[in-house]
Design a protein around this motif. Structure first.
Motif, short mmCIF file in Angstrom:
data_model
loop_
_atom_site.label_atom_id
_atom_site.label_comp_id
_atom_site.label_asym_id
_atom_site.label_seq_id
_atom_site.Cartn_x
_atom_site.Cartn_y
_atom_site.Cartn_z
N VAL A 42 7.04 -4.84 7.43
CA VAL A 42 6.01 -4.75 8.47
C VAL A 42 6.15 -3.44 9.25
CG1 VAL A 42 5.16 -5.75 10.64
CG2 VAL A 42 5.62 -7.23 8.68
N LYS A 43 7.38 -3.11 9.66
CA LYS A 43 7.58 -1.87 10.43
C LYS A 43 7.26 -0.62 9.60
CE LYS A 43 10.51 -3.11 14.29
NZ LYS A 43 11.78 -2.92 14.97
N ALA A 44 7.59 -0.68 8.30
CA ALA A 44 7.29 0.45 7.42
C ALA A 44 5.77 0.60 7.25
CB ALA A 44 7.95 0.26 6.06
N MET A 45 5.08 -0.54 7.13
CA MET A 45 3.62 -0.51 6.99
C MET A 45 2.97 -0.04 8.28
SD MET A 45 1.74 -0.98 4.37
CE MET A 45 -0.02 -0.81 4.13
N ASP A 46 3.61 -0.31 9.42
CA ASP A 46 3.13 0.21 10.71
C ASP A 46 3.08 1.74 10.68
OD1 ASP A 46 2.67 -2.18 11.94
OD2 ASP A 46 4.56 -2.24 13.04
N GLN A 47 4.13 2.33 10.09
CA GLN A 47 4.19 3.80 9.99
C GLN A 47 3.04 4.34 9.14
OE1 GLN A 47 7.96 5.60 8.99
NE2 GLN A 47 9.14 4.11 10.16
N VAL A 48 2.72 3.59 8.08
CA VAL A 48 1.58 3.96 7.22
C VAL A 48 0.29 3.91 8.05
CG1 VAL A 48 0.22 3.32 5.18
CG2 VAL A 48 2.72 3.15 5.11
N GLY A 49 0.15 2.83 8.82
CA GLY A 49 -1.03 2.66 9.67
C GLY A 49 -1.19 3.78 10.69
N ILE A 50 -0.09 4.20 11.28
CA ILE A 50 -0.13 5.28 12.29
C ILE A 50 -0.59 6.59 11.64
CG2 ILE A 50 1.31 6.74 13.78
CD1 ILE A 50 2.96 4.06 14.30
#
Length: 212
Positions: A42-50
């Motif tokens: 989830v946190k890694a995908m957050d970085q993608v989203g940003i």
């Protein structure tokens, strides 16, 4: 200890095998599946989203990252199901009646799953009745609607009104998005939220559910 940077690197490279390996390695070391999901994927995908929100990467890169994230999710799903780990919230997602476009909707779905939500995708050409019925049956907290044609946008209003008539206004949040849709239109039809893109959809829904 979950190394989010390793996961992020694997996602940006679109390496499904590396994501699977990292996930399995952590599980083998005794890390809880919930931690691997929330602190890793989830946190890694957050970085993608940003990065997507900041226009540093684009839709193809997000799709590649989301696909890799799903590979890790597949490893975790059987364990999470056994432990009855509850997802952040259940979301009904679909493209409104008369509209057959689904790339944007699919991307939103991937981003939401990457953020830990459980997504029930009812596909394209979905009627207001189908949105409402599915939300009631599944105990969903959010209905997410997509439209790419100006001619189908008013279907969103029908769903919002049906939710209100069912006495679920406030209990089930309605979020709209798609190329011709605007924040102003969302306000006009009484929707609870508007998302300009897939990354915004995640933050909008988190905000509506008081998770930010």
């Amino acid at each position: 200890m979950v190394d989010v940077e390793k996961f992020a690197q694997a996602l940006f490279q679109g390496s499904t095998e590396e994501v699977k390996r990292l996930t399995q390695e952590l599980l083998d070391r005794g890390e809880r599946a919930e931690n691997v999901l929330n602190q890793g994927l989830v946190k890694a995908m957050d970085q993608v989203g940003i990065k997507f929100k900041n226009c540093e990467i684009y839709i193809p890169e997000v799709l590649i990252a989301a696909r890799a994230m799903h590979a890790g999710l597949e490893v975790l799903k059987p364990i999470l199901a056994k432990s009855n780990a509850s997802s952040a919230a259940r979301i009904v997602l679909g493209t409104v009646k008369g509209d057959l476009h689904d790339i944007g909707k699919n991307l939103v779905g991937m981003m939401l799953e990457g953020a830990g939500f459980e997504v029930i995708d009812i596909g394209i050409d979905a009627s207001a009745k189908k949105f409402l019925q599915t939300a009631k049956e599944q105990g969903a907290k959010v209905i997410g609607m997509s439209a790419l044609l100006t001619t189908t946008m008013m279907q969103m209003k029908s769903t919002v009104e049906m939710v209100k008539e069912a006495g679920l206004k406030g209990k089930v949040k309605t979020v709209v998005g798609g190329a011709p849709v605007t924040g102003e239109f969302a306000q006009q039809i009484g929707a609870d939220g508007y998302a300009a893109d897939a990354a915004s959809a995640v933050s909008t829904i988190k905000e509506l559910l008081g998770m930010d």
